[in-house]
Design an enzyme around this catalytic site. Structure first.
Site, PDB file in Angstrom:
ATOM      1  N   ASP A   1       0.852  -1.178   0.000  1.00 47.66           N
ATOM      2  CA  ASP A   1       0.000   0.000   0.000  1.00 47.66           C
ATOM      3  C   ASP A   1       0.898   1.242   0.000  1.00 47.66           C
ATOM      4  OD1 ASP A   1      -2.928   1.073   0.550  1.00 47.66           O
ATOM      5  OD2 ASP A   1      -1.720   1.982   2.142  1.00 47.66           O
TER       6      ASP A   1
ATOM      7  N   HIS B   1      -7.321  -6.236  -0.275  1.00 46.52           N
ATOM      8  CA  HIS B   1      -6.248  -5.243  -0.200  1.00 46.52           C
ATOM      9  C   HIS B   1      -5.166  -5.582   0.818  1.00 46.52           C
ATOM     10  CE1 HIS B   1      -4.319  -1.406  -0.627  1.00 46.52           C
ATOM     11  NE2 HIS B   1      -4.502  -1.108   0.652  1.00 46.52           N
TER      12      HIS B   1
END
Length: 327
Positions: free
Chosen positions: A107, A304
């Site tokens: 991320d 994610h």
């Protein structure tokens, strides 16, 4: 306590680097592997990777990046630019004995990892990005995001100082639980957009139950570290988003610079990043910016939170990459 806290082999340290005090967790001896977390996470997001990487003969270090968890939180918003973040990692590598290191970022941890690999190949012998591919320096991403996804797009929503900060800090554990569970869609990935008149947390309701990869004890560890900053629990991480336009200006001199070290890219097929960056764009980026790409790994039924949702697969990909580097 969660599993990472109970691993007595993980040692915790603090170090002053680049003008900030960083906390980092460490296990093992050998070539240095740095693990950089994203938003809203901490060193603990790598809890499953410490032991297997250390047992394979590596020195594994996962810092809380500037503004997060147990690390210092500079007050100025402009103290969170990509240059600051890369500077922190440069100084941390130096404090740990010097490079070269393998740098892995998930991320928001990916941009400084990719950037450092591009600009300081003397310090980085390999780079891995999870979720976020290498992105070229250039025009602001915010203007394009606003046109594509509207004013409610989460990165736009985060720009107003204090708004998301207060919402998320009101109940730290609940906010973390909602985001970690709510951004793992069961179907096709979709961008995170807040409808007009709603709040950020309205879009990620409390889950009926936790996914099998996240325990209440894990949330306790995350929440305790975040709560150290009180009403500013999330402000440090949000300030990374508030420098997106500034980063575009600062990185402009490096437009066209490629990443000339071995690279690995890992992404979940249900990651919301896939709704923001089309797969064909990712292919173009990897082809043009990472000429020494070792592998691209796409994990089915994975959202994610890559290294937390699929720890065995992520660890396997990292060990394969590290073995490739050591040949």
């Amino acid at each position: 306590m969660g599993s990472g806290e109970l691993n007595d082999a993980i040692k915790h340290h603090e170090v002053e680097v680049n003008g900030v005090r960083l906390h980092y967790a460490e296990q093992g001896e050998g070539p240095l592997v740095l693990l950089l977390h994203g938003f809203p996470e901490s060193w603990y997001s790598w809890r499953h990777q410490f032991a297997p990487l250390a047992e394979a003969g590596y020195r594994v270090v996962a810092p809380d990046q500037r503004g997060y968890a147990r690390s210092e939180q500079p007050e100025r918003t402009d103290a969170y630019t990509l240059l600051h973040l890369m500077g922190d990692i440069t100084a941390l590598i130096g404090a740990l004995g010097g490079g070269p290191a393998v740098v892995v970022g998930h991320d928001w941890g990916a941009p400084p990892a990719w950037g450092l690999a591009a600009l300081r190949p003397d310090l980085v012998r390999g780079v891995a990005g999870l979720s976020v591919p290498p992105l070229p320096a250039g025009p602001s991403a915010l203007s394009g995001a606003r046109e594509t996804f509207g004013e409610g797009f989460y990165q736009i929503y985060f720009q107003e100082p204090g708004r998301a900060d207060a919402e998320l800090a009101a109940d730290v554990k609940s906010s973390l639980r909602r985001i970690l569970c709510g951004l793992r869609p069961e179907g096709e990935p979709r961008p995170w957009v807040v409808p007009e008149g709603r709040t950020l947390l309205d879009t990620v309701p409390e889950p009926e139950r936790l996914p099998d990869w996240l325990t209440d004890a894990d949330l306790d560890v995350f929440a305790a570290d975040y709560a150290r900053h009180g009403e500013h629990a999330f402000t440090g991480g949000l300030n990374w988003y508030r420098n997106i336009d500034r980063n575009a200006e600062l990185m402009a001199p490096f437009t066209g610079v490629r990443i000339d070290v071995p690279a690995l890219y890992v992404v979940g097929e249900r990651d919301l990043v896939n709704a923001m960056i089309a797969p064909e764009t990712v292919e173009w980026l990897l082809t043009n910016l990472t000429p020494r790409l070792h592998r691209q790994v796409r994990l089915p039924e994975t959202g994610h939170w890559t290294q937390q949702e699929r720890p065995a697969e992520v660890t396997e990909a990292l060990l394969d990459f590290l073995a490739h580097l050591d040949k």
